[in-house]
Design a protein around this motif. Structure first.
Motif, PDB file in Angstrom:
ATOM      1  N   CYS A  79     -10.347  85.478  -4.172  1.00 17.16           N
ATOM      2  CA  CYS A  79      -9.483  86.444  -4.867  1.00 17.16           C
ATOM      3  C   CYS A  79      -9.632  86.337  -6.379  1.00 17.16           C
ATOM      4  O   CYS A  79      -9.720  87.349  -7.088  1.00 17.16           O
ATOM      5  N   ILE A  82     -12.973  87.976  -7.703  1.00 15.97           N
ATOM      6  CA  ILE A  82     -13.121  89.432  -7.784  1.00 15.97           C
ATOM      7  C   ILE A  82     -12.105  90.072  -8.727  1.00 15.97           C
ATOM      8  O   ILE A  82     -12.170  91.273  -8.979  1.00 15.97           O
ATOM      9  N   LEU A  88     -14.733  98.821  -7.361  1.00 14.80           N
ATOM     10  CA  LEU A  88     -14.739  98.280  -6.000  1.00 14.80           C
ATOM     11  C   LEU A  88     -16.145  97.812  -5.618  1.00 14.80           C
ATOM     12  O   LEU A  88     -16.295  96.765  -4.977  1.00 14.80           O
ATOM     13  N   ALA A  91     -16.702  94.486  -7.060  1.00 10.72           N
ATOM     14  CA  ALA A  91     -15.912  93.486  -6.344  1.00 10.72           C
ATOM     15  C   ALA A  91     -16.533  93.146  -4.993  1.00 10.72           C
ATOM     16  O   ALA A  91     -16.590  91.977  -4.598  1.00 10.72           O
ATOM     17  N   LEU A  92     -16.994  94.156  -4.274  1.00  3.29           N
ATOM     18  CA  LEU A  92     -17.605  93.916  -2.963  1.00  3.29           C
ATOM     19  C   LEU A  92     -18.853  93.052  -3.082  1.00  3.29           C
ATOM     20  O   LEU A  92     -19.053  92.120  -2.295  1.00  3.29           O
ATOM     21  N   ALA A  95     -17.791  89.530  -3.844  1.00  2.00           N
ATOM     22  CA  ALA A  95     -17.167  88.909  -2.672  1.00  2.00           C
ATOM     23  C   ALA A  95     -18.214  88.533  -1.629  1.00  2.00           C
ATOM     24  O   ALA A  95     -18.145  87.452  -1.020  1.00  2.00           O
ATOM     25  N   HIS A 141     -12.313  93.179   3.866  1.00  4.69           N
ATOM     26  CA  HIS A 141     -11.668  94.483   3.745  1.00  4.69           C
ATOM     27  C   HIS A 141     -10.253  94.329   3.195  1.00  4.69           C
ATOM     28  O   HIS A 141      -9.826  95.081   2.309  1.00  4.69           O
ATOM     29  N   ASN A 144     -10.090  93.441  -0.625  1.00  2.00           N
ATOM     30  CA  ASN A 144     -10.526  94.537  -1.484  1.00  2.00           C
ATOM     31  C   ASN A 144      -9.553  95.707  -1.453  1.00  2.00           C
ATOM     32  O   ASN A 144      -9.387  96.397  -2.467  1.00  2.00           O
ATOM     33  N   LEU A 147      -6.998  94.715  -3.860  1.00  4.23           N
ATOM     34  CA  LEU A 147      -7.490  94.778  -5.234  1.00  4.23           C
ATOM     35  C   LEU A 147      -7.351  96.180  -5.819  1.00  4.23           C
ATOM     36  O   LEU A 147      -6.989  96.336  -6.992  1.00  4.23           O
ATOM     37  N   PRO A 198     -10.253  98.329  -9.852  1.00  3.58           N
ATOM     38  CA  PRO A 198      -9.209  97.371  -9.481  1.00  3.58           C
ATOM     39  C   PRO A 198      -7.952  97.619 -10.309  1.00  3.58           C
ATOM     40  O   PRO A 198      -8.035  98.044 -11.469  1.00  3.58           O
TER      41      PRO A 198
END
Length: 347
Positions: A79, A82, A88, A91-92, A95, A141, A144, A147, A198
């Motif tokens: 957490c 990201i 997103l 972030a993906l 992650a 999932h 995110n 987020l 985010p």
């Protein structure tokens, strides 16, 4: 937190996982305030407490289902990793890299093609359990969705493994078609969402971690929140007959300013919900080849085909005709080697 229940299949899968790894579930159930024999649904808080008890006992937040243990505290570090991302997609990618370092296998790769974002799982070992794959999706999932402050609608989920005894519950959980015995394990959603920013900060993260993972099991379910209720109402009506915002608020017996504010809290607007649905319906119809483009534009409530063409190109970067051709070619080639665009690695 919402008062929602967790389906029995979650507990059944978790207990079966513990049996495979030789872990005595009795003390862990008691620690979470659960009976030694669980016969029905449990609350999200109870399941979250049980999840924590198992992770601490095994020192593995992936329950022994990865090539390496996901040591206790890894989820919190994920957490934090990201939190500083810009989109997103950013972030993906971060992650997925984090989870690959932690678990080694299975590990995921983000593939973008034909207006769709696919998180494809790869594995150097044998096919893993449905529970292992679903746990990966819950972590990735769920965090995110938190987020960006909204649920990411899933188009479909493929599992490389065979269906578990409670396989029908998987579709209810994901709110999307689920296929087992597939060539690869993947979760698919519209690529448009990759652009979302985010909205969380360090303060929000502290609150989130106090309630995880129970909150990601219920907060971002496909049937949770007002946006889902609106989506369900719109699904039952032809897009050309969708009501205006004031009308939908009246039908739901909620004052329009209140509905607008509550949707904003879910990261949604009435316009974004309608656009999401139109995009999904358009892509599904074009991929299936059920109707011609002009007729589809009318069915989706566009005033003229040219308006639909402009909207569809904005959604996918392709014309409807190009999307249909590519979807047909991809389906035909799926059993061999589909053409795809793999994004560069994020640092």
């Amino acid at each position: 937190m919402e008062r929602r229940m967790i389906a029995p299949c979650f507990m059944d899968d978790t207990l079966e996982c513990l049996r495979r790894h030789g872990v005595d579930a009795g003390p862990l159930l008691a620690q979470a305030g659960l009976p030694s024999i669980v016969t029905g649904p449990v609350s999200a808080n109870q399941y979250g407490a049980f999840w924590h008890a198992v992770a601490q006992a095994m020192d593995d937040e992936f329950f022994g289902e990865g090539a390496r243990p996901m040591r206790a505290g890894s989820f919190a570090l994920l957490c934090h990793a990201i939190l500083s991302t810009a989109t997103l997609e950013h972030a993906l990618r971060r992650a997925l890299r984090f989870l690959r370092v932690v678990l080694e296998n299975p590990h995921g790769e983000l593939v973008v093609e034909n207006g769709l974002a696919q998180i494809v799982l790869k594995d150097a070992g044998a096919t893993r359990s449905a529970f292992a794959y679903r746990t990966f999706w819950i972590i990735l999932h769920g965090v995110n969705c938190w987020l960006i402050g909204r649920r990411l609608p899933i188009r479909w989920v493929d599992f490389r493994c065979s269906a578990p005894p409670a396989g029908t519950d998987y579709r209810l959980f994901f709110g999307a078609p689920v296929h087992f015995d597939q060539r690869r394990t993947r979760l698919v959603f519209d690529a448009e969402y990759l652009k979302l920013p985010p909205i969380r900060d360090e303060r929000a993260l502290k609150h989130f971690l106090r309630h995880a993972p129970a909150n990601i099991l219920v907060r971002y379910r496909h049937d949770a929140g007002l946006s889902a209720a609106i989506r369900q109402r719109l699904h039952a009506t032809a897009p050309s007959a969708w009501p205006g915002f004031e009308a939908i608020a009246a039908r739901m017996r909620i004052a329009a300013p209140t509905l607008r504010r509550r949707l904003r809290q879910e990261g949604q607007t009435y316009r974004s919900i309608k656009e999401d649905l139109r995009r999904a319906l358009a892509m599904e119809a074009l991929a299936d080849g059920r109707t011609n483009v002009a007729q589809l534009a009318v069915e989706l409530g566009f005033s003229e085909p040219s308006a639909f063409h402009r909207a569809f190109r904005k959604w996918t970067g392709k014309s409807p005709a190009q999307f249909r051709r590519n979807a047909t070619q991809t389906d035909f080639a799926e059993s061999s080697s589909p053409r795809k665009r793999t994004q560069p690695q994020e640092s």
